[in-house]
Design an enzyme around this catalytic site. Structure first.
Site, PDB file in Angstrom:
ATOM      1  N   HIS A 126      27.636  -6.835  -8.965  1.00 41.71           N
ATOM      2  CA  HIS A 126      28.803  -6.084  -8.479  1.00 41.71           C
ATOM      3  C   HIS A 126      28.617  -5.571  -7.049  1.00 41.71           C
ATOM      4  O   HIS A 126      29.586  -5.189  -6.398  1.00 41.71           O
ATOM      5  CB  HIS A 126      29.152  -4.928  -9.436  1.00 41.71           C
ATOM      6  CG  HIS A 126      28.229  -3.749  -9.386  1.00 41.71           C
ATOM      7  ND1 HIS A 126      27.234  -3.523 -10.324  1.00 41.71           N
ATOM      8  CD2 HIS A 126      28.158  -2.703  -8.520  1.00 41.71           C
ATOM      9  CE1 HIS A 126      26.616  -2.395 -10.029  1.00 41.71           C
ATOM     10  NE2 HIS A 126      27.151  -1.882  -8.940  1.00 41.71           N
ATOM     11  N   ASP A 156      24.906  -8.686 -14.808  1.00 43.02           N
ATOM     12  CA  ASP A 156      25.181  -8.039 -13.521  1.00 43.02           C
ATOM     13  C   ASP A 156      24.013  -8.194 -12.553  1.00 43.02           C
ATOM     14  O   ASP A 156      23.649  -7.259 -11.842  1.00 43.02           O
ATOM     15  CB  ASP A 156      25.517  -6.555 -13.715  1.00 43.02           C
ATOM     16  CG  ASP A 156      26.208  -5.949 -12.496  1.00 43.02           C
ATOM     17  OD1 ASP A 156      26.625  -6.719 -11.614  1.00 43.02           O
ATOM     18  OD2 ASP A 156      26.295  -4.716 -12.421  1.00 43.02           O
ATOM     19  N   SER A 229      22.758   1.089  -6.923  1.00 38.84           N
ATOM     20  CA  SER A 229      22.964  -0.136  -7.699  1.00 38.84           C
ATOM     21  C   SER A 229      22.180  -1.304  -7.116  1.00 38.84           C
ATOM     22  O   SER A 229      22.265  -1.585  -5.920  1.00 38.84           O
ATOM     23  CB  SER A 229      24.451  -0.495  -7.736  1.00 38.84           C
ATOM     24  OG  SER A 229      25.176   0.437  -8.486  1.00 38.84           O
TER      25      SER A 229
END
Length: 493
Positions: A126, A156, A229
């Protein structure tokens, strides 16, 4: 006794008391030392400074740029309907009629880490999704352009590659399976775009699942925020044991509940992306559901564990002899507790690998040997099931709150079932019954009861009588809906 003797006795008592106190003190110090050594043995750090200095050169900040088409509605201010300013802004911003859409550039920030000296970098999918340009900034301040090698939306994870004239500092993956709740961990990344930052905490929980089929998250209270992230979660040896992916937060900031995808999942994905540019997951070829306590009782299982096979389409499992109603208890030497664990183990296995399955079938266990296929190929070949309409049934019978009728050729067509499918169609369900609570609805087809085929209501009644004679409190039904099978256990009381 003379006074001299009394004095000597008193001295001896004081000496003995002092020796006892000394012994107790030494024992206490020894216990304290043992506890201290035990704490150090568990990796309790005096400081994270050395670890941070060791791993920071391999952690990177990631900046992506994406072209976004902007509509005229996005460019106009948001005004209340009927506001006198609406006409003013329309005239001011667009005096000559509709303005053509103009693309705009959008930037996003994230983190990542280098896993090889030749420049392979792991991050979250992402972070780089739909990016036109990806730039990587190193701890030294050096900035390099990155190329996308491959992505895996299921976990992911994305793999990038940068070109550097000199070898790059990198970090290695550790074994996430050996991490225990309470172990110290350290997160490094680019929170909120503030640059390199370190936070520390412990493993709060293991084997967390969010939304994916292959989820195996480590939960941590180390502060993780937006921008973290794709960054690494380290153990005290400087090995990556997780990739920081998500947080649970009511306000968008860290409240001490962060999730890192376990390194054993990430390493497998990264290796496949590096070698093939895509994932190649193992495929067993079964449809499964969890074994609930009532299903376990209906099948005579000692405990509710394993993965219950509801259907075996053409594929590796069918070729190996697996059957609907089997309970998979072991895969490749590892015990199976539920369907999620089986999916994860199969997905992490190599395509073409030969594995042994231990299944529970008709009161005993059997061992089968299966050669795994490839999930991505199988999923691309499976057509979507059509939604059937509820058939108009002829003569009906009542059973445990269900209104049933035998399956006819006309109903097979309405339900889009194969001509070889036999069973009983549910035409109505009493909403006050257990059957309704467990999800049975009109249009469902009962094909088996007590793991035997049923075509008439009398077959169903016979299966119920056999279950009661065997001391069962529940009857196991195999239900098909929209082509998908599942087992439901209904109480016989």
């Amino acid at each position: 006794m003379n006074s001299q003797a009394i004095t000597l006795s008193a001295r001896q008592d004081r000496t003995a008391l002092a020796l006892r106190w000394l012994w107790a003190l030494m024992l206490g110090l020894a216990l304290l030392a043992a506890q201290t050594m035990s704490a150090y043995a568990r990796g309790m750090p005096d400081s994270f400074a050395d670890l941070a200095e060791q791993v920071s050169p391999a952690v990177v900040n990631i900046t992506t740029t994406t072209t976004v088409a902007a509509s005229s509605d996005q460019r106009m201010p948001q005004l209340p309907e009927g506001s006198p300013f609406q006409d003013f802004f329309k005239e001011f911003m667009n005096p000559n009629g509709p303005m053509p859409d103009r693309p705009r550039r959008s930037q996003a920030l994230g983190s990542g880490f280098v896993i090889s000296e030749d420049g392979y970098i792991v991050t979250n999918n992402h972070v780089i999704d739909k990016a036109d340009e990806i730039k990587v900034e190193f701890f030294s301040g050096k900035v390099l352009d990155a190329k996308l090698i491959g992505t895996d939306p299921n976990t992911d994870i994305a793999l990038l590659k940068v070109e550097s004239p000199e070898p790059l500092p990198f970090v290695s993956f550790g074994d996430s399976d050996v991490m225990r709740v309470g172990d110290w961990v350290m997160a490094v990344g680019n929170p909120l775009g503030q640059g390199f930052s370190v936070s520390a905490g412990i493993v709060s929980a293991r084997n967390r699942a969010l939304t994916g089929s292959y989820d195996d998250f480590i939960q941590t209270d180390a502060a993780i925020n937006r921008g973290n992230s794709g960054g690494p979660l380290f153990n005290m040896d400087g090995q990556v044991i997780g990739v920081n992916t998500a947080i649970l937060s009511p306000n968008g900031g860290s409240i001490g509940i962060g999730f890192s995808m376990a390194s054993n999942v990430v390493k497998n994905v990264a290796d496949q992306l590096r070698e093939f540019g895509e994932t190649r997951r193992g495929w067993l070829g079964v449809r499964i559901q969890d074994v609930t306590p009532d299903v376990a009782e209906a099948m005579g299982l000692p405990k509710p564990a394993g993965a219950l096979v509801t259907d075996v389409p053409q594929g590796p499992a069918a070729e190996a002899g697996l059957k609907s109603g089997d309970v998979i208890q072991s895969f490749d030497g590892q015990d199976i507790t539920d369907t999620r664990e089986l999916v994860r183990l199969v997905g992490n296995s190599a395509v073409g690998k030969s594995v042994r399955l231990v299944v529970y079938r008709e009161g005993k266990t059997e061992t089968l040997k299966v050669t795994l296929g490839r999930r991505e190929t199988a999923e691309g070949a499976v057509p979507a099931a059509a939604s059937p309409t509820t058939p108009q049934a002829p003569a009906t019978s009542q059973f445990l709150g269900l209104t049933l009728t035998p399956l006819t050729d006309e109903m097979r067509g309405q339900l889009q079932l194969d001509k070889s499918t036999d069973g009983l169609v549910v035409t109505d369900v009493d909403e006050s019954t257990e059957a309704y609570e467990k999800g049975l609805r009109a249009g469902d087809v009962i094909t088996e009861a007590g793991q035997q085929k049923v075509t008439t209501v009398s077959d169903l009644e016979n299966r119920m009588g056999e279950a009661k004679e065997a001391g069962r409190k529940t009857l196991l039904l195999l239900i098909r809906r929209d082509g998908d099978p599942r087992f439901v256990a209904l109480s016989l009381d």
